[in-house]
Design a protein around this motif. Structure first.
Motif, PDB file in Angstrom:
ATOM      1  N   CYS A 256      61.504  -5.101 103.034  1.00  0.00           N
ATOM      2  CA  CYS A 256      61.650  -6.128 101.690  1.00  0.00           C
ATOM      3  C   CYS A 256      60.298  -6.557 101.490  1.00  0.00           C
ATOM      4  O   CYS A 256      59.581  -7.293 102.411  1.00  0.00           O
ATOM      5  CB  CYS A 256      62.519  -7.219 102.014  1.00  0.00           C
TER       6      CYS A 256
ATOM      7  N   ALA B 133      63.727 -13.542  95.007  1.00  0.00           N
ATOM      8  CA  ALA B 133      64.094 -12.179  95.694  1.00  0.00           C
ATOM      9  C   ALA B 133      65.009 -12.895  96.871  1.00  0.00           C
ATOM     10  O   ALA B 133      65.793 -12.080  97.291  1.00  0.00           O
ATOM     11  CB  ALA B 133      62.705 -11.717  95.978  1.00  0.00           C
ATOM     12  N   ALA B 134      64.389 -13.908  97.564  1.00  0.00           N
ATOM     13  CA  ALA B 134      65.048 -14.362  98.910  1.00  0.00           C
ATOM     14  C   ALA B 134      66.587 -14.620  98.459  1.00  0.00           C
ATOM     15  O   ALA B 134      67.559 -14.355  99.460  1.00  0.00           O
ATOM     16  CB  ALA B 134      64.476 -15.511  99.505  1.00  0.00           C
TER      17      ALA B 134
ATOM     18  N   LEU C  72      60.505 -15.132 102.696  1.00  0.00           N
ATOM     19  CA  LEU C  72      61.462 -14.027 101.977  1.00  0.00           C
ATOM     20  C   LEU C  72      62.440 -13.708 102.880  1.00  0.00           C
ATOM     21  O   LEU C  72      63.585 -13.745 102.406  1.00  0.00           O
ATOM     22  CB  LEU C  72      60.519 -12.918 101.598  1.00  0.00           C
TER      23      LEU C  72
ATOM     24  N   VAL D 240      59.135 -15.175  95.069  1.00  0.00           N
ATOM     25  CA  VAL D 240      59.692 -14.974  96.354  1.00  0.00           C
ATOM     26  C   VAL D 240      60.968 -15.530  96.521  1.00  0.00           C
ATOM     27  O   VAL D 240      61.973 -15.041  97.133  1.00  0.00           O
ATOM     28  CB  VAL D 240      58.759 -15.604  97.510  1.00  0.00           C
ATOM     29  N   ARG D 241      61.225 -16.874  96.044  1.00  0.00           N
ATOM     30  CA  ARG D 241      62.460 -17.450  96.245  1.00  0.00           C
ATOM     31  C   ARG D 241      63.531 -16.811  95.612  1.00  0.00           C
ATOM     32  O   ARG D 241      64.831 -16.677  96.096  1.00  0.00           O
ATOM     33  CB  ARG D 241      62.299 -18.930  95.563  1.00  0.00           C
TER      34      ARG D 241
ATOM     35  N   ASP E  53      55.454 -10.074  97.306  1.00  0.00           N
ATOM     36  CA  ASP E  53      54.272 -10.267  98.204  1.00  0.00           C
ATOM     37  C   ASP E  53      53.121 -10.716  97.684  1.00  0.00           C
ATOM     38  O   ASP E  53      51.994 -10.162  97.557  1.00  0.00           O
ATOM     39  CB  ASP E  53      53.753  -8.941  99.341  1.00  0.00           C
TER      40      ASP E  53
END
Length: 249
Positions: A61, A43-44, A90, A40-41, A64
């Motif tokens: 987006c 992608a964020a 996210l 997640v990080r 998950d």
């Protein structure tokens, strides 16, 4: 337009596009579908980098790892954009970069699958948001404003004199290793050492011969460890999440 960004690979994003096109005639733009799986990080970080380059849009987006659990689905309005995705942090870094986030929870009723909310929850919501308009989210009965959501922030570096401690945030497909240390610390520096590994500070990769290690400032504005035509993560022995001790002169 509606943009799509996932860690799904193929063919799952095509199913999301099919759902959207059944609901609305809209241009769909792919951001990426090869984000590191369940990361997640990372992608964020890339969403915060890429999405502000777009005109106001709806961004769907989905990275998950909690799909099928009690985690919520969100729509966030910020700076004329709408962000649709899971409640795992996210969306928050890019929402803050775009403007002042307004967060809405999505009421989800019996999705067809417990494992593919990209198709069954987020794609339909993105289409509905596009149809009603980002400025009119309160008209959608499935959305309700909330202050209860998962946040995500990136660690802050510590900087003093000609030294900084930080963290390696992401590694891109070229092997460039991106830190959380702001690039302005290298202004005027000729050489930098990270975790005991020393390399010249240069403005771009091709300032050195192929295969040579370097330290530079990437397009994201952060200090980056790289190799001209090679992989910086391997050459410097770095992995995502590593602590960094950086000195320059």
């Amino acid at each position: 337009m509606i943009t799509l960004a996932t860690d799904f690979g193929t063919p799952y994003p095509a199913a999301m596009k099919g759902v959207i096109h059944r609901r609305t005639d809209v241009e769909i733009e792919d951001i990426a579908h090869d984000f590191p799986r369940q990361d997640v990080r990372s992608a964020a970080f890339w969403l915060r980098f890429v999405l502000p380059e777009f005109p106001p849009s709806v961004h769907c987006c989905v990275v998950d790892p909690g799909v099928g659990t009690e985690r919520k689905a969100l729509v966030i309005r910020s700076g004329g954009h709408a962000l649709v995705g899971p409640d795992n942090g996210l969306l928050l870094p890019v929402a803050r970069r775009l403007g002042t986030p307004e967060v809405f929870e999505v009421t989800v009723k019996d999705p067809a699958s417990h494992t593919f909310h990209g198709r069954d929850v987020f794609a339909p919501v993105a289409a509905d948001v596009h149809e009603v308009g980002v400025a009119e989210l309160d008209r959608l009965p499935a959305l309700s404003r909330t202050k209860d959501y998962t946040d995500l922030t990136f660690p802050e570096p510590s900087i003093a004199n000609e030294e900084a401690t930080g963290e390696l945030l992401v590694v891109d497909d070229f092997g460039n290793a991106v830190s959380n240390i702001p690039g302005e610390v290298l202004e005027g520096a000729d050489e930098a050492t990270v975790n005991g590994e020393t390399a010249p500070v240069v403005p771009s990769y091709a300032h050195l011969e192929a295969g040579e290690r370097l330290v530079t400032v990437g397009s994201h504005g952060n200090v980056e460890f790289a190799v001209n035509q090679g992989r910086g993560d391997e050459a410097f022995g770095l992995s995502i999440g590593d602590d960094l001790a950086l000195r320059w002169e």
